[in-house]
Design an enzyme around this catalytic site. Structure first.
Site, PDB file in Angstrom:
ATOM      1  N   HIS A 360     -10.449  16.730 -23.381  1.00 39.87           N
ATOM      2  CA  HIS A 360      -9.549  16.168 -24.384  1.00 39.87           C
ATOM      3  C   HIS A 360      -8.549  15.177 -23.776  1.00 39.87           C
ATOM      4  O   HIS A 360      -8.077  14.276 -24.471  1.00 39.87           O
ATOM      5  CB  HIS A 360      -8.889  17.294 -25.186  1.00 39.87           C
ATOM      6  CG  HIS A 360      -9.855  17.866 -26.188  1.00 39.87           C
ATOM      7  ND1 HIS A 360     -10.633  18.964 -25.909  1.00 39.87           N
ATOM      8  CD2 HIS A 360     -10.242  17.429 -27.415  1.00 39.87           C
ATOM      9  CE1 HIS A 360     -11.431  19.198 -26.944  1.00 39.87           C
ATOM     10  NE2 HIS A 360     -11.212  18.292 -27.862  1.00 39.87           N
ATOM     11  N   ARG A 467      -8.142  15.942 -36.096  1.00 35.76           N
ATOM     12  CA  ARG A 467      -8.045  17.173 -35.303  1.00 35.76           C
ATOM     13  C   ARG A 467      -6.689  17.797 -35.593  1.00 35.76           C
ATOM     14  O   ARG A 467      -5.657  17.197 -35.278  1.00 35.76           O
ATOM     15  CB  ARG A 467      -8.180  16.860 -33.817  1.00 35.76           C
ATOM     16  CG  ARG A 467      -9.551  16.391 -33.376  1.00 35.76           C
ATOM     17  CD  ARG A 467      -9.551  16.129 -31.868  1.00 35.76           C
ATOM     18  NE  ARG A 467     -10.871  15.970 -31.292  1.00 35.76           N
ATOM     19  CZ  ARG A 467     -11.461  14.795 -31.062  1.00 35.76           C
ATOM     20  NH1 ARG A 467     -10.835  13.678 -31.394  1.00 35.76           N
ATOM     21  NH2 ARG A 467     -12.653  14.732 -30.500  1.00 35.76           N
ATOM     22  N   ARG A 503     -10.366  18.690 -40.070  1.00 36.77           N
ATOM     23  CA  ARG A 503     -11.083  19.798 -39.453  1.00 36.77           C
ATOM     24  C   ARG A 503     -10.165  21.009 -39.375  1.00 36.77           C
ATOM     25  O   ARG A 503      -8.994  20.875 -39.015  1.00 36.77           O
ATOM     26  CB  ARG A 503     -11.538  19.388 -38.052  1.00 36.77           C
ATOM     27  CG  ARG A 503     -12.345  20.459 -37.373  1.00 36.77           C
ATOM     28  CD  ARG A 503     -12.933  19.960 -36.084  1.00 36.77           C
ATOM     29  NE  ARG A 503     -11.891  19.797 -35.069  1.00 36.77           N
ATOM     30  CZ  ARG A 503     -12.147  19.331 -33.851  1.00 36.77           C
ATOM     31  NH1 ARG A 503     -13.368  18.938 -33.526  1.00 36.77           N
ATOM     32  NH2 ARG A 503     -11.180  19.215 -32.967  1.00 36.77           N
ATOM     33  N   GLU A 606     -22.412  21.018 -33.666  1.00 33.18           N
ATOM     34  CA  GLU A 606     -22.040  20.893 -32.253  1.00 33.18           C
ATOM     35  C   GLU A 606     -22.562  22.067 -31.423  1.00 33.18           C
ATOM     36  O   GLU A 606     -22.585  22.014 -30.211  1.00 33.18           O
ATOM     37  CB  GLU A 606     -20.529  20.716 -32.084  1.00 33.18           C
ATOM     38  CG  GLU A 606     -19.661  21.695 -32.840  1.00 33.18           C
ATOM     39  CD  GLU A 606     -18.170  21.363 -32.728  1.00 33.18           C
ATOM     40  OE1 GLU A 606     -17.786  20.474 -31.968  1.00 33.18           O
ATOM     41  OE2 GLU A 606     -17.387  22.039 -33.419  1.00 33.18           O
ATOM     42  N   ASN A 629     -19.714  15.663 -28.517  1.00 33.99           N
ATOM     43  CA  ASN A 629     -19.080  16.116 -27.265  1.00 33.99           C
ATOM     44  C   ASN A 629     -19.509  17.542 -26.939  1.00 33.99           C
ATOM     45  O   ASN A 629     -19.955  17.846 -25.835  1.00 33.99           O
ATOM     46  CB  ASN A 629     -17.554  16.090 -27.378  1.00 33.99           C
ATOM     47  CG  ASN A 629     -17.038  14.754 -27.842  1.00 33.99           C
ATOM     48  OD1 ASN A 629     -17.712  13.753 -27.676  1.00 33.99           O
ATOM     49  ND2 ASN A 629     -15.857  14.738 -28.428  1.00 33.99           N
ATOM     50  N   ASP A 630     -19.349  18.424 -27.924  1.00 37.36           N
ATOM     51  CA  ASP A 630     -19.729  19.808 -27.668  1.00 37.36           C
ATOM     52  C   ASP A 630     -21.240  19.981 -27.693  1.00 37.36           C
ATOM     53  O   ASP A 630     -21.787  20.791 -26.937  1.00 37.36           O
ATOM     54  CB  ASP A 630     -19.063  20.740 -28.682  1.00 37.36           C
ATOM     55  CG  ASP A 630     -17.630  21.044 -28.270  1.00 37.36           C
ATOM     56  OD1 ASP A 630     -17.422  21.337 -27.076  1.00 37.36           O
ATOM     57  OD2 ASP A 630     -16.736  20.961 -29.110  1.00 37.36           O
ATOM     58  N   ARG A 640     -17.672  20.811 -20.304  1.00 37.29           N
ATOM     59  CA  ARG A 640     -17.229  19.419 -20.415  1.00 37.29           C
ATOM     60  C   ARG A 640     -15.934  19.142 -19.678  1.00 37.29           C
ATOM     61  O   ARG A 640     -15.539  17.991 -19.493  1.00 37.29           O
ATOM     62  CB  ARG A 640     -17.083  19.042 -21.902  1.00 37.29           C
ATOM     63  CG  ARG A 640     -16.009  19.816 -22.630  1.00 37.29           C
ATOM     64  CD  ARG A 640     -16.126  19.635 -24.131  1.00 37.29           C
ATOM     65  NE  ARG A 640     -15.262  18.603 -24.650  1.00 37.29           N
ATOM     66  CZ  ARG A 640     -14.999  18.439 -25.948  1.00 37.29           C
ATOM     67  NH1 ARG A 640     -15.572  19.217 -26.852  1.00 37.29           N
ATOM     68  NH2 ARG A 640     -14.208  17.484 -26.354  1.00 37.29           N
ATOM     69  N   CYS A 677     -18.974  12.143 -35.096  1.00 35.71           N
ATOM     70  CA  CYS A 677     -17.555  11.972 -34.782  1.00 35.71           C
ATOM     71  C   CYS A 677     -17.247  12.285 -33.315  1.00 35.71           C
ATOM     72  O   CYS A 677     -16.101  12.302 -32.909  1.00 35.71           O
ATOM     73  CB  CYS A 677     -16.688  12.838 -35.693  1.00 35.71           C
ATOM     74  SG  CYS A 677     -16.980  14.599 -35.490  1.00 35.71           S
TER      75      CYS A 677
END
Ligand code: PEP
Ligand code: MG
Length: 757
Positions: A360, A467, A503, A606, A629-630, A640, A677
């Site tokens: 992040h 987020r 989210r 994800e 990403n996930d 990650r 996203c």
């Protein structure tokens, strides 16, 4: 053996400089193995040779440095084969060579262990003995273990420019980390440490003892308050015996000894932080050397207490310390909380010891439009403070105190970047479609940064991912429903002409909540996202109610569920959302001018399991959004956030691309809208591949919007089909990057994936 090992490693780590560290190592290894000689050779890759850096046992007959060429001698052979060599009679081995200037006639047996850091040979550790007998398996394992520890020490020294060969070419002092956000920038290093560590403090003197004592007493008072609050908060949550530790802490603070000793040390001319370190470390030493198990255990309590005092001392200092203009933020790990404390406009780049391209911290850097290099785990924070840095976020280079001509070169590159930025900005408001007419909708990812007014100027179709976790992480407690309504209303109002995908709380992983302790061995596989909020419906319902109340009048709210793994989780979430909807709808039922719209609900793809269950959830929800990403992290089984395996994390991995294509096709069959996203959508090559797969809605950070719009407007969808074919046929992420970069360069868009126009 383990204790001896630990002792040696500790002694080496505490040595005041690198040369002494090596000397300590050879002396202690020789004594621990009761052998006749131990030496360390360091690799000099530019000269293709090893240099004898430390020895206890070899007799050097003159002042000249001792070298062994790569591939020569038993030392060279161990390095070449990357394995330990253990010869009872090394002298008779065909590779054995007699080094000029070295007397080693008396040594017959030899054990040579290569010192390897991240697959790179850094040197060789050898032990020798007069007696012709092979070293035992235990001794061999001991030396190999130490060689692995030594590798870290050498890598650390290398990154700090402490190796002799580097000192000869100071202008080449650069370190390489993980490129995490593109761009180049120049600025002074501003080091931020979130929590003090006693071991980080380098001794500093002060000639203002009264001032230092005042600061120390204030820090003790704040520590007392902190302990008091902490124990009050934990009461009822943990067993009473566990709370006894707070009494121990208070007793330690009450006892005059700790305070008196610290103040006496300050009066000897030391700064408060140094004095705390000295006193606490000496107490810890005394405790650890006692026979009583109970008292030995207390050593860690003393250390913890010392660190709490220290962190209050540092906090005070930070409040008085101005960030320089145009600074490079340097930290062990950059957090959202840290950024909230700083004037963000002054930060031109960020670098950190931890983190990787999809953590992040990296996402925050990209949304701020500043270059970032993360995972520089050999960086010394004290060493770098205040130095002039160049950060190249394209290839991960950081130059420390570069010479003028290098700096000039990078200034030119930075100017070219700025030109590119203003060029792409000029296309705002123009249609987002390829040259052969494929229309794409671009949306914003927001939430990791405080929202800014100018986001509206980007002319996007709404927010594809909001987020919501940051307001939860920045407080000492959960935000109230009213506080949340206020926050969400701002975003829904700011983007009232488009939709806003909010989210639900996605904490856990690398986003823990300070007030909900989550100590987990594998946080990314643990209590994350929807798993946590379904276990706490009271938190989930308050958040949904706040979203709904904020959405009254706007009708632009969509709710997105993170980390969904099963259809049951969707059922349960939808049930709770409906419950919240009915509760809030009742509240607004009598208000004639206000109407509560039922929000669309979406699921994030994800967790790989979702790819195979789309049909089971498709009729329960309105849309899907791919969190690449996930998805990458879980498909490749690569954390990650872990820089050690960062080179394995790549959303361009052909397997991930195949999965993404399968998702796009499946959603078409099921007739469900799907967007992406994750960060891949904001990467030039990633966006093109996704469009070729059939995705028509891409959501990304603010910085990428102008660039991706420009790239789409300068691409042809029919050529992208061929690009996708090649990417899916590639054998590795590197090969995918090659074909993508070539396609961008051919289209005149190479400036988006490297520094310079
Ligand atoms: C993702 O996983 O791709 C995503 C968008 O969510 P986050 O990065 O916040 O986990
Ligand atoms: Mg995610």
């Amino acid at each position: 053996m383990l204790r001896v090992l630990q002792r040696i490693v500790e002694a080496v780590n505490q040595a005041p400089d690198f040369e002494l560290a090596l000397q300590t190592m050879v002396r202690q290894v020789k004594s621990a193995l009761a052998t006749d000689c131990c030496s360390v050779y360091l690799a000099d890759h530019s000269q293709q040779r090893f240099e004898l850096a430390a020895t206890d046992g070899l007799e050097i007959t003159n002042e000249n440095p001792v070298h062994i060429r790569f591939g020569e001698g038993v030392v060279g052979l161990a390095a070449q084969r990357e394995e330990p060599l253990n010869f009872a009679n090394a002298v008779e081995h065909p590779n054995f060579i007699h080094l000029p200037n070295v007397k080693e006639d008396g040594f017959i047996a030899m054990l040579a262990a290569p010192v390897i850091h991240r697959r790179r040979v850094m040197g060789v550790l050898t032990v020798q003995q007069a007696q012709a007998r092979a070293f035992t398996r235990d001794e061999e394992a001991f030396v190999v273990t130490l060689a692995a520890q030594l590798a870290v020490v050498i890598a650390h020294a290398e990154s700090r420019g402490l190796l002799k060969r580097q000192a000869q070419t100071p202008w080449l002092r650069n370190i390489r980390g993980i490129p995490a956000s593109p761009g180049v920038a120049i600025g002074a290093a501003y080091v931020m440490k979130p929590r003090a560590r006693l071991s980080d403090i380098s001794p500093k003197r002060s000639d203002m003892p009264e001032h230092e004592i005042r600061a120390f007493r204030a820090a003790v008072a704040r520590t007392r308050q902190e302990l008091h609050d902490l124990s009050a908060r934990m009461k009822g949550q943990v067993a009473d015996e566990s709370l006894a530790i707070f009494d121990v802490y208070h007793a330690m603070l009450d006892s005059n000894s700790l305070g008196q000793q610290v103040e006496a040390t300050i009066n000897e001319g030391w700064r408060a932080q140094t004095a705390v370190k000295k006193v606490v470390e000496s107490l810890v030493d005394q405790f650890e050397n006692l026979d009583d198990d109970y008292i030995r255990e207390r050593a860690s309590d003393v250390r913890d207490l010392g660190q709490r005092i220290l962190s209050h001392l540092q906090e005070r200092e930070r409040r008085h310390h101005q960030t320089p203009e145009q600074c490079v933020l340097v930290a062990e790990e950059v957090t959202a909380a840290m950024l909230a404390e700083l004037p963000v406009a002054d930060i031109v780049a960020m670098i950190s010891l931890r983190g990787s391209a999809s953590s992040h911290a990296a996402i925050m850097a990209r949304s701020m439009g500043i270059p970032a290099v993360l995972g520089l785990d050999d960086l010394d924070l004290d060493d770098i403070a205040g130095q002039n840095l160049i950060v190249d976020g394209y290839n991960g280079d950081v130059f420390i105190n570069p010479p003028l001509q290098v700096e000039q070169e990078y200034r030119t590159l930075a100017e070219e970047e700025a030109e590119l930025q203003s060029k792409v900005r000029s296309a705002r408001g123009l249609p987002i479609e390829t040259q052969d007419g494929v229309k794409v909708s671009l949306q914003l990812n927001v939430g990791l940064q405080t929202e800014r007014d100018w986001l509206a100027e980007l002319k996007v179709d709404g927010v594809g991912l909001y987020r919501t976790e940051i307001p939860f992480m920045m407080r000492e407690r959960l935000p109230t429903e009213i506080e949340q309504v206020e926050l969400y209303s701002q975003v829904l109002e700011q983007f009232k002409d488009g939709t806003v995908v909010m989210r639900t709380l996605d904490v856990g992983g690398d986003k823990p909540l300070p007030y909900l302790p989550m100590q987990e061995e594998n946080p990314f596989l643990g209590w994350r996202g929807i798993r946590m909020t379904l276990d706490h419906p009271e938190i989930f319902l308050v958040q949904i109610r706040a979203m709904l109340r904020a959405s009254v009048k706007h009708n632009n709210l969509r709710i997105l569920l993170p980390m969904i793994t099963s259809a049951e989780e969707v059922d349960e979430s939808v049930r709770l959302i409906r419950q919240a909807y009915h509760e809030v709808a009742e509240e607004f039922a009598c208000a004639a001018d206000e109407h509560l719209y039922e929000p669309q609900i979406g699921v994030m793809i994800e967790v790989p399991a979702m790819i195979y269950q789309l049909h089971t959830v498709a009729d329960k929800v309105d849309f899907f959004s791919v969190g690449s990403n996930d998805l990458t992290q879980y498909m490749l089984a690569v954390d990650r956030n872990n820089q050690r395996v960062a080179s394995l994390y790549d959303a361009f991995h052909p397997a991930v691309l195949h999965a993404l294509q399968q998702i796009a096709l499946r959603c078409q069959e099921l007739n469900k809208p799907v967007s992406v996203c994750g960060e891949l959508a904001g990467e030039p090559g990633g966006a093109l591949l996704l469009i070729a797969m059939g995705y028509r809605v891409l959501s990304m950070n603010s910085y990428s919007i102008d660039r991706i719009r420009w790239i789409i407007r300068h691409s042809r969808a029919d050529l992208l089909d061929e690009l996708l074919r090649q990417a899916l046929a590639a054998r590795s992420p590197q090969e995918v990057r090659q074909v993508v970069t070539l396609a961008l360069e051919t289209a005149g868009l190479g400036g988006f994936v490297r520094a310079g126009g």
